[in-house]
Design a protein around this motif. Structure first.
Motif, PDB file in Angstrom:
ATOM      1  N   PHE A 174      19.276 -14.820  14.177  1.00  0.00           N
ATOM      2  CA  PHE A 174      19.581 -16.239  13.753  1.00  0.00           C
ATOM      3  C   PHE A 174      20.297 -17.075  14.737  1.00  0.00           C
ATOM      4  O   PHE A 174      19.886 -18.288  15.462  1.00  0.00           O
ATOM      5  CB  PHE A 174      20.057 -16.306  12.313  1.00  0.00           C
ATOM      6  CG  PHE A 174      20.544 -17.859  11.922  1.00  0.00           C
ATOM      7  CD1 PHE A 174      19.671 -18.728  11.953  1.00  0.00           C
ATOM      8  CD2 PHE A 174      22.041 -18.013  11.790  1.00  0.00           C
ATOM      9  CE1 PHE A 174      19.901 -19.988  11.673  1.00  0.00           C
ATOM     10  CE2 PHE A 174      22.241 -19.218  11.398  1.00  0.00           C
ATOM     11  CZ  PHE A 174      21.385 -20.359  11.395  1.00  0.00           C
ATOM     12  N   ARG A 187      11.405 -28.806  15.252  1.00  0.00           N
ATOM     13  CA  ARG A 187      10.628 -27.789  14.603  1.00  0.00           C
ATOM     14  C   ARG A 187      11.105 -27.452  13.080  1.00  0.00           C
ATOM     15  O   ARG A 187      12.346 -27.913  12.821  1.00  0.00           O
ATOM     16  CB  ARG A 187      10.888 -26.333  15.234  1.00  0.00           C
ATOM     17  CG  ARG A 187      10.358 -26.352  16.560  1.00  0.00           C
ATOM     18  CD  ARG A 187      10.181 -25.046  16.829  1.00  0.00           C
ATOM     19  NE  ARG A 187      10.429 -24.441  18.369  1.00  0.00           N
ATOM     20  CZ  ARG A 187      10.602 -23.406  18.909  1.00  0.00           C
ATOM     21  NH1 ARG A 187      10.551 -22.443  17.960  1.00  0.00           N
ATOM     22  NH2 ARG A 187      10.835 -23.435  20.013  1.00  0.00           N
ATOM     23  N   GLN A 194      20.091 -22.690   5.415  1.00  0.00           N
ATOM     24  CA  GLN A 194      21.369 -22.152   5.018  1.00  0.00           C
ATOM     25  C   GLN A 194      21.527 -22.675   3.531  1.00  0.00           C
ATOM     26  O   GLN A 194      21.211 -23.539   3.026  1.00  0.00           O
ATOM     27  CB  GLN A 194      22.663 -22.387   5.905  1.00  0.00           C
ATOM     28  CG  GLN A 194      22.504 -22.013   7.237  1.00  0.00           C
ATOM     29  CD  GLN A 194      22.318 -20.326   7.521  1.00  0.00           C
ATOM     30  OE1 GLN A 194      23.156 -19.768   7.069  1.00  0.00           O
ATOM     31  NE2 GLN A 194      21.040 -19.982   7.715  1.00  0.00           N
ATOM     32  N   GLN A 197      22.595 -26.095   3.039  1.00  0.00           N
ATOM     33  CA  GLN A 197      21.485 -26.933   3.192  1.00  0.00           C
ATOM     34  C   GLN A 197      20.278 -26.899   2.208  1.00  0.00           C
ATOM     35  O   GLN A 197      19.796 -27.870   1.572  1.00  0.00           O
ATOM     36  CB  GLN A 197      20.802 -26.539   4.675  1.00  0.00           C
ATOM     37  CG  GLN A 197      21.792 -26.834   5.761  1.00  0.00           C
ATOM     38  CD  GLN A 197      21.180 -26.226   7.137  1.00  0.00           C
ATOM     39  OE1 GLN A 197      20.313 -25.391   7.258  1.00  0.00           O
ATOM     40  NE2 GLN A 197      21.101 -27.102   8.008  1.00  0.00           N
ATOM     41  N   ALA A 214      28.307 -34.090  10.183  1.00  0.00           N
ATOM     42  CA  ALA A 214      28.587 -34.509  11.460  1.00  0.00           C
ATOM     43  C   ALA A 214      27.330 -34.213  12.447  1.00  0.00           C
ATOM     44  O   ALA A 214      26.349 -33.410  11.880  1.00  0.00           O
ATOM     45  CB  ALA A 214      29.710 -33.516  11.998  1.00  0.00           C
ATOM     46  N   PRO A 215      27.442 -34.546  13.601  1.00  0.00           N
ATOM     47  CA  PRO A 215      26.218 -34.132  14.422  1.00  0.00           C
ATOM     48  C   PRO A 215      25.702 -32.589  14.216  1.00  0.00           C
ATOM     49  O   PRO A 215      26.522 -31.966  14.569  1.00  0.00           O
ATOM     50  CB  PRO A 215      26.498 -34.621  15.951  1.00  0.00           C
ATOM     51  CG  PRO A 215      27.635 -35.655  15.867  1.00  0.00           C
ATOM     52  CD  PRO A 215      28.343 -35.353  14.465  1.00  0.00           C
ATOM     53  N   GLY A 218      22.067 -30.566  10.779  1.00  0.00           N
ATOM     54  CA  GLY A 218      21.007 -30.214  10.218  1.00  0.00           C
ATOM     55  C   GLY A 218      20.339 -31.321   9.355  1.00  0.00           C
ATOM     56  O   GLY A 218      19.625 -31.218   8.293  1.00  0.00           O
TER      57      GLY A 218
END
Ligand SMILES: Nc1ncnc2c1ncn2[C@@H]1O[C@H](COP(=O)(O)OP(=O)(O)OP(=O)(O)O)[C@@H](O)[C@H]1O
Length: 820
Positions: A174, A187, A194, A197, A214-215, A218
């Motif tokens: 991963f 992609r 996760q 997410q 934050a940047p 995801g």
């Protein structure tokens, strides 16, 4: 007991891992064989649909359309699944049940499940199970494939006590997958979503889902997977009324456009904020200062006044003659009429010509009566007729009849006769068209390039200096038109909402047209169109698919949006940068919608975040935006259910690069928390100090060096170029001189001859994108360019996955970025 292996040889047949891969390959082969059969079935269904159409009856056309459409969608989804069909396996405790998870669901011909669609409830455990909360899962296995071939495996042991005899293989695939080279397009992450997410992806479909992070956490990936999830689970609701995904700019939408199709969902509409209004395309970004002016909610009031102002070139006097009496309406009277119609017809200004015509006739009739009415007419007519009769008699012709030939014979009340006579005068029709032209939203915005006109519209809502800057941005170069900016598109949409659609060409029957007092000699003087005989029959000529119908409902006529589509769900990415005016534009497209909004306030270049929040709340509540801007007291918006989430892990940056961006964040917004990066690359960020004029050459050199070091993409991120002209008399600040060096020509020179995988872009365009390597030129200029320059820099330094090179002319930046 389980056995953990990482590829140790174990004799004949290769390693344990090789044998595990071979076993999985056998299962995957069975799934592919079945997929092939399903594809053949879908193709057969398409053929059958077309065969039915040969029968030719109306009913069979309906069946055919539905059948072909469904089968085509199915065939498309099956094609998508061809690459990496199966990517996960769950071994469950107790029963020993095994579930395979993949891009789509696959069943045997007896309807037994071979592969579960990743969006189905039964696949949830694949993403949610953790060692702390195994949810009945003993082992989670991720299968990495190339085409149809399984090439690697990675296991998570979630419940060691239940893993009797189970083989556990894996070597951090991963994390390795996070470090893979980027190809320039995002992609999908279906195999490695996760838990935090997944909670967002599967969040309830109603109300608003607000995601912060934050940047690199995801947010974009999650929002797109949520769309695929919603379309899968609520196809009827979201598939028919549509899902809109909005990104900040076209570069960004190009970057993410492959994700949904790769998940088998091609039906969502993907637009940038610059392409949301059909027929208008933004080609430039405003500087933050100009964007702040254009985006402020006060602009709604300004535009309302602009729409209510007289159209450029509109006549300021109307003169008609009735029975020899000259009737005129002066400017003041016309202004009152215009004001009255605007008050009554907000939202349908373009369709209000009939109302205008009626009010003009009222005013003319009143004028006629003020001048003495029929009495005056008789006198005037007598004088006129006397003159004509004398002329005709001199020519040996007879006297004039009371009525002109071809005129209505004078039926109806005196007022009706008056209206009919005035309406048919050419002067009246010409006046009407010039006084109340059908206005195009874009043309109204451009008309504000005239400072006097903009000043009238601005009232006290915009400062005088700002009026000059705004007008300059819309005036365009001499002899040319100004390009539209991203903020302009929202303003054009606002104007469109005020103007409304022009009157639709009527398909009235001739008999109905004959009753319409505004149809004179077969021409509608309100619209200028010829009134056709109605030969249209509601006969179905050919059936269309829903996509074709959607396309048609959004047809654009000469730059005028005919209908604004409304969506069932709207996803807004990089929402922290939306201006109040942009929120209003989105709100109009989702009055009944549920929303997914993803944002990172720390990356916002917007100064007045509070105003943007208020506008966001209004849009999300489905409230109809008031055209009086924020000056009008609003009823508090009814808040729909809101689910808020925070993503906390940074999957993009190496820990080394994340440390640099955390230092910038600490300066930009000390109270903000950086996300936790999970992957160390061992590659230290590089900083070079050079004289300011050498930075561009150094940036090019750095890009060339990086080409040899990374396989994937390289972003060269430079300050933005201030498009605004400096006010005469002011002395530009040093950072403004430096900014001006990074114009389009300079960026082109920098990119010239470099391969496509190098992109040169300014800091405003870099938002949301990612590269294997980033070169940041002149952080000192970026930081000084706008009030929130440090936040803009924070965005720039958080773009790279592996290499970061910073080029600066200010030595103190070494301390700020690398050790501060
Ligand atoms: N679960 C995951 N598995 C693999 N890769 C992931 C995962 N989550 C995110 N990524 C990757 O991390 C990168 C950053 O994701 P994304 O662009 O969605 O982040 P973001 O939060 O939107 O960032 P930004 O705020 O900078 O726009 C992408 O390459 C994405 O594919």
């Amino acid at each position: 007991m389980s056995s953990q292996v990482t590829g140790r040889p174990t004799g004949p047949g290769g390693t344990v891992k090789d044998r595990e891969i071979a076993a999985e390959q056998r299962y995957v082969d069975i799934a592919y064989t079945r997929l092939e059969e399903m594809r053949a079935d879908a193709q057969a269904m398409i053929r059958e649909g077309y065969r039915q159409s040969l029968a030719g009856t109306k009913g069979s056309l309906v069946d055919r359309d539905a059948m072909v459409h469904q089968a085509a969608l199915r065939a498309q989804a099956l094609d998508i699944a061809d690459d990496g069909l199966v990517f996960g396996r769950l071994d469950l405790a107790g029963t020993g049940e095994v579930r395979y998870v993949g891009r789509i669901g696959v069943r045997t011909s007896e309807h037994d499940s071979l592969v579960i669609d990743w969006r189905a409830p039964a696949a949830e455990d694949f993403y949610r199970a953790t060692p702390e909360d195994p949810r009945g899962v003993v082992r989670r296995r991720v299968l990495h494939s190339r085409g149809h071939t399984v090439v690697d495996l990675e296991d998570d042991l979630l419940d060691p006590d239940a893993a009797d005899g189970m083989t556990i293989v894996g070597d951090g695939a991963f994390l390795a997958s996070l470090a893979r080279a980027r190809e320039g397009a995002m992609r999908d992450i279906v195999a490695t979503i996760q838990r935090e997410q997944d909670e967002v992806i599967r969040a309830p479909a109603d109300g608003t889902v607000l995601v912060r992070g934050a940047p690199g956490t995801g947010k974009t990936a999650v929002a797109l997977h949520r769309v695929a999830y919603l379309l899968f689970r609520h196809r009827r609701r979201f598939g028919s009324r549509g899902v809109l995904v909005v990104g900040p700019n076209r570069r960004f939408t190009a970057y993410i456009e492959r994700v949904l199709p790769s998940l088998g969902e091609g039906s969502a509409t993907l637009r940038s904020l610059g392409d949301l209004v059909d027929g208008v395309t933004a080609t430039v970004h405003d500087t933050p200062a100009l964007a702040a002016l254009k985006g402020a909610e006060e602009m709604a009031t300004v535009l309302r006044r602009a729409v209510a102002d007289h159209a450029p070139g509109a006549p300021d006097e109307l003169r008609v003659v009735f029975k020899g009496v000259v009737l005129s309406l002066d400017r003041q009277r016309l202004d009152r009429i215009r004001g009255d119609v605007h008050r009554r017809s907000r939202g349908s200004v373009n369709a209000a010509r009939r109302q205008v015509a009626e009010m003009l006739l009222d005013a003319l009739w009143q004028r006629f009566n003020d001048l003495g009415g029929p009495e005056a007419a008789r006198e005037a007519e007598g004088a006129e007729a006397g003159l004509w009769n004398a002329i005709l008699a001199a020519d040996g012709l007879g006297a004039l009849d009371d009525e002109q030939p071809g005129r209505p014979a004078g039926n109806g009340t005196p007022r009706e006769q008056f209206d009919a006579r005035v309406r048919e005068q050419r002067e009246f029709a010409d006046f009407l068209v010039a006084f109340w032209p059908i206005r195009r939203p874009a043309e109204v915005l451009r008309s504000l390039g005239d400072p006097a006109r903009l000043r009238r519209a601005a009232g006290r809502d915009v400062h005088r200096d700002d009026v000059a800057r705004l007008a300059a941005s819309w005036a365009g170069p001499a002899g040319g038109e100004a390009p539209f900016s991203y903020q302009d598109v929202a303003l054009i949409d606002e104007i469109d909402a005020l103007l409304g659609a022009p009157p639709r060409p009527s398909r009235r029957r001739a008999s109905a047209a004959a009753d319409d007092p505004f149809v004179v000699d077969g021409v509608n003087i309100l619209t200028g169109e010829e009134v056709a005989e109605d030969d249209w029959e509601p006969e179905m000529q050919e059936l269309t698919t829903s996509m074709e119908r959607l396309e048609r409902s959004r047809r654009v006529d000469d730059g005028v949006v005919e209908e604004r589509p409304e969506y069932a769900h709207i996803v807004v990415d990089e929402a922290q940068d939306l201006s109040p005016m942009q929120w209003r534009m989105l709100g109009r497209r989702g009055r009944q919608a549920s929303w997914t909004v993803v944002e990172d306030p720390a990356q916002s270049a917007w100064e007045d975040l509070a105003a943007a929040r208020t506008a966001m709340d209004a849009a999300l509540s489905g409230e109809r935006p008031s055209s009086r801007g924020r000056n009008r007291r609003r009823k508090p918006a009814p808040r729909r259910t809101r689910h808020e989430y925070e993503l906390t892990t940074n999957y993009r940056n190496s820990t080394e690069i994340a440390a640099v961006s955390a230092r910038v964040l600490a300066r930009a917004l000390p109270e903000a928390r950086p996300a936790r990066a999970v992957r160390s690359s061992g590659i230290a960020p590089v900083l070079r100090v050079l004289p300011e004029p050498d930075l561009a050459a150094a940036a090019r050199e750095a890009a060339e060096e990086l080409l040899a070091q990374v396989e994937g993409t390289i972003g060269v991120i430079v300050p933005f170029h201030p498009a605004e002209a400096h006010d005469e008399g002011t002395i530009p600040l040093p950072h403004e001189i430096a900014s001006a060096r990074w114009d389009a020509a300079a960026r082109e020179r920098l990119a010239a001859g470099l391969p496509d995988r190098v992109q040169v872009l300014d800091v405003l365009e870099a938002k949301g994108l990612e590269f294997d390597a980033a070169v940041i030129a002149a952080p000192e200029t970026v930081a000084a360019q706008s009030p929130n320059g440090l936040r803009v820099l924070y965005v720039a330094v958080s773009r790279a996955t592996q290499h970061l090179v910073v080029l600066t002319s200010a030595p103190e930046w070494e301390d700020i970025l690398l050790s501060g």
